[in-house]
Design a protein around this motif. Structure first.
Motif, PDB file in Angstrom:
ATOM      1  N   GLU A 176      36.523  32.676  44.437  1.00  0.00           N
ATOM      2  CA  GLU A 176      35.636  33.718  44.955  1.00  0.00           C
ATOM      3  C   GLU A 176      36.349  35.058  45.144  1.00  0.00           C
ATOM      4  OE1 GLU A 176      33.857  32.174  48.502  1.00  0.00           O
ATOM      5  OE2 GLU A 176      32.735  30.625  47.414  1.00  0.00           O
ATOM      6  N   PHE A 177      37.637  35.032  45.412  1.00  0.00           N
ATOM      7  CA  PHE A 177      38.395  36.245  45.727  1.00  0.00           C
ATOM      8  C   PHE A 177      39.022  36.903  44.490  1.00  0.00           C
ATOM      9  CE2 PHE A 177      42.343  38.203  47.646  1.00  0.00           C
ATOM     10  CZ  PHE A 177      41.687  39.245  48.276  1.00  0.00           C
ATOM     11  N   ARG A 178      39.110  36.173  43.375  1.00  0.00           N
ATOM     12  CA  ARG A 178      39.809  36.635  42.171  1.00  0.00           C
ATOM     13  C   ARG A 178      39.283  37.973  41.648  1.00  0.00           C
ATOM     14  NH1 ARG A 178      39.985  32.107  40.015  1.00  0.00           N
ATOM     15  NH2 ARG A 178      42.131  31.647  40.513  1.00  0.00           N
ATOM     16  N   ASP A 179      37.970  38.125  41.489  1.00  0.00           N
ATOM     17  CA  ASP A 179      37.404  39.368  40.941  1.00  0.00           C
ATOM     18  C   ASP A 179      37.646  40.546  41.882  1.00  0.00           C
ATOM     19  OD1 ASP A 179      36.543  38.129  38.633  1.00  0.00           O
ATOM     20  OD2 ASP A 179      34.515  37.777  39.387  1.00  0.00           O
ATOM     21  N   GLU A 180      37.502  40.297  43.187  1.00  0.00           N
ATOM     22  CA  GLU A 180      37.745  41.354  44.168  1.00  0.00           C
ATOM     23  C   GLU A 180      39.209  41.803  44.125  1.00  0.00           C
ATOM     24  OE1 GLU A 180      37.602  41.926  49.005  1.00  0.00           O
ATOM     25  OE2 GLU A 180      36.314  40.410  48.082  1.00  0.00           O
ATOM     26  N   LEU A 181      40.109  40.849  44.013  1.00  0.00           N
ATOM     27  CA  LEU A 181      41.532  41.178  43.949  1.00  0.00           C
ATOM     28  C   LEU A 181      41.859  41.930  42.667  1.00  0.00           C
ATOM     29  CD1 LEU A 181      44.300  41.072  45.218  1.00  0.00           C
ATOM     30  CD2 LEU A 181      44.614  38.801  44.207  1.00  0.00           C
ATOM     31  N   ARG A 182      41.252  41.536  41.558  1.00  0.00           N
ATOM     32  CA  ARG A 182      41.473  42.249  40.290  1.00  0.00           C
ATOM     33  C   ARG A 182      41.037  43.715  40.448  1.00  0.00           C
ATOM     34  NH1 ARG A 182      42.499  40.643  35.357  1.00  0.00           N
ATOM     35  NH2 ARG A 182      41.983  38.470  35.805  1.00  0.00           N
ATOM     36  N   GLU A 183      39.904  43.940  41.103  1.00  0.00           N
ATOM     37  CA  GLU A 183      39.429  45.303  41.326  1.00  0.00           C
ATOM     38  C   GLU A 183      40.420  46.088  42.194  1.00  0.00           C
ATOM     39  OE1 GLU A 183      35.709  47.574  43.477  1.00  0.00           O
ATOM     40  OE2 GLU A 183      35.264  45.746  42.342  1.00  0.00           O
ATOM     41  N   SER A 211      46.859  42.026  34.182  1.00  0.00           N
ATOM     42  CA  SER A 211      46.848  40.714  33.539  1.00  0.00           C
ATOM     43  C   SER A 211      46.416  39.630  34.514  1.00  0.00           C
ATOM     44  CB  SER A 211      48.239  40.386  32.986  1.00  0.00           C
ATOM     45  OG  SER A 211      49.133  40.104  34.044  1.00  0.00           O
ATOM     46  N   ASP A 212      45.951  38.506  33.945  1.00  0.00           N
ATOM     47  CA  ASP A 212      45.576  37.358  34.762  1.00  0.00           C
ATOM     48  C   ASP A 212      46.778  36.870  35.566  1.00  0.00           C
ATOM     49  OD1 ASP A 212      43.010  37.486  33.754  1.00  0.00           O
ATOM     50  OD2 ASP A 212      43.326  35.911  32.257  1.00  0.00           O
ATOM     51  N   GLU A 213      47.956  36.930  34.951  1.00  0.00           N
ATOM     52  CA  GLU A 213      49.180  36.493  35.635  1.00  0.00           C
ATOM     53  C   GLU A 213      49.472  37.370  36.850  1.00  0.00           C
ATOM     54  OE1 GLU A 213      53.930  36.268  34.704  1.00  0.00           O
ATOM     55  OE2 GLU A 213      52.545  35.926  33.039  1.00  0.00           O
ATOM     56  N   GLN A 214      49.264  38.677  36.714  1.00  0.00           N
ATOM     57  CA  GLN A 214      49.488  39.579  37.845  1.00  0.00           C
ATOM     58  C   GLN A 214      48.505  39.294  38.979  1.00  0.00           C
ATOM     59  OE1 GLN A 214      49.084  43.094  35.378  1.00  0.00           O
ATOM     60  NE2 GLN A 214      51.210  43.685  35.806  1.00  0.00           N
ATOM     61  N   VAL A 215      47.255  39.009  38.623  1.00  0.00           N
ATOM     62  CA  VAL A 215      46.249  38.687  39.634  1.00  0.00           C
ATOM     63  C   VAL A 215      46.636  37.389  40.344  1.00  0.00           C
ATOM     64  CG1 VAL A 215      43.824  38.078  40.039  1.00  0.00           C
ATOM     65  CG2 VAL A 215      44.392  39.918  38.439  1.00  0.00           C
ATOM     66  N   GLU A 216      47.032  36.378  39.588  1.00  0.00           N
ATOM     67  CA  GLU A 216      47.406  35.093  40.186  1.00  0.00           C
ATOM     68  C   GLU A 216      48.647  35.227  41.064  1.00  0.00           C
ATOM     69  OE1 GLU A 216      45.552  32.313  40.268  1.00  0.00           O
ATOM     70  OE2 GLU A 216      44.102  33.569  39.210  1.00  0.00           O
ATOM     71  N   ASP A 217      49.633  36.002  40.605  1.00  0.00           N
ATOM     72  CA  ASP A 217      50.844  36.209  41.407  1.00  0.00           C
ATOM     73  C   ASP A 217      50.510  36.888  42.733  1.00  0.00           C
ATOM     74  OD1 ASP A 217      52.387  35.050  39.434  1.00  0.00           O
ATOM     75  OD2 ASP A 217      53.195  36.951  38.660  1.00  0.00           O
ATOM     76  N   GLU A 218      49.664  37.911  42.683  1.00  0.00           N
ATOM     77  CA  GLU A 218      49.273  38.618  43.903  1.00  0.00           C
ATOM     78  C   GLU A 218      48.429  37.714  44.795  1.00  0.00           C
ATOM     79  OE1 GLU A 218      49.031  41.690  46.737  1.00  0.00           O
ATOM     80  OE2 GLU A 218      50.420  41.306  45.097  1.00  0.00           O
ATOM     81  N   MET A 219      47.560  36.913  44.182  1.00  0.00           N
ATOM     82  CA  MET A 219      46.740  35.966  44.942  1.00  0.00           C
ATOM     83  C   MET A 219      47.641  34.993  45.696  1.00  0.00           C
ATOM     84  SD  MET A 219      43.484  34.793  45.404  1.00  0.00           S
ATOM     85  CE  MET A 219      42.547  35.148  43.930  1.00  0.00           C
ATOM     86  N   ASP A 220      48.618  34.435  45.000  1.00  0.00           N
ATOM     87  CA  ASP A 220      49.526  33.479  45.623  1.00  0.00           C
ATOM     88  C   ASP A 220      50.339  34.140  46.741  1.00  0.00           C
ATOM     89  OD1 ASP A 220      48.610  31.485  43.943  1.00  0.00           O
ATOM     90  OD2 ASP A 220      50.263  31.701  42.514  1.00  0.00           O
ATOM     91  N   ARG A 221      50.795  35.361  46.519  1.00  0.00           N
ATOM     92  CA  ARG A 221      51.563  36.086  47.534  1.00  0.00           C
ATOM     93  C   ARG A 221      50.721  36.285  48.795  1.00  0.00           C
ATOM     94  NH1 ARG A 221      52.208  40.635  49.936  1.00  0.00           N
ATOM     95  NH2 ARG A 221      50.540  41.718  48.878  1.00  0.00           N
TER      96      ARG A 221
END
Length: 166
Positions: A126-133, A87-97
């Protein structure tokens, strides 16, 4: 799934090594080393692994690094095929962490932005798509290994079955 994709990847890798010399006249910014599914492996990704190894003060083996990238892309392709979701929320949470960790290591948000030459918002974009992958690959790997069960006695039996002189 691995055999079909891997043979295609190997073909792409070999084909990439045999580019005509006419292309050597122009300046190449990046290059595709291989393609797994719909995901290319870029020369810059391999160079990023080399740089990370240098930063971590560990030996770099290009073949092992490429194998790791191929494995990650295979897992990503299978995750897409199996409709694994993050989910977008999981990506954002991991990004923030991760950002909190990196900013803590560098010292401040200002130092982080100066180091990367961009704002936190631009970095996240810029990092969001890479982190989702990365998260999809982790989910796929967990999905594969969840079905594996090995008991301590099975591990003991395995190691005891290895000849002593091996």
């Amino acid at each position: 799934f691995v055999t079909g994709h891997l043979s295609f990847v190997i073909y792409c890798f070999i084909a990439n090594c045999q580019l005509p010399t006419a292309y050597s006249q122009s300046q190449v910014l990046d290059g595709v080393i291989a393609v797994v599914g719909a995901s290319p492996i870029l020369r810059s990704e391999l160079e990023a692994k080399r740089s990370q190894a240098r930063l971590d003060s560990v030996a770099f083996d290009e073949c092992i690094a490429l194998e790791d990238l191929l494995y990650q892309k295979l897992l990503f392709a299978q995750a897409i095929k199996d409709s694994v979701e993050v989910s977008d929320e999981q990506v954002e949470d991991e990004m923030d962490r991760r950002l909190r960790m990196w900013i803590g290591q560098i010292g401040s948000v200002k130092a982080f932005e100066e180091f990367y030459g961009k704002s936190i918002e631009k970095f996240k974009e810029e990092f969001r798509d890479e982190l989702r992958e990365v998260l999809l690959v982790q989910r796929m790997q967990a999905k594969i290994t969840d079905v594996i069960t090995v008991s301590p006695s099975e591990i003991k039996d395995f190691f005891e079955s290895i000849p002593k002189d091996s």
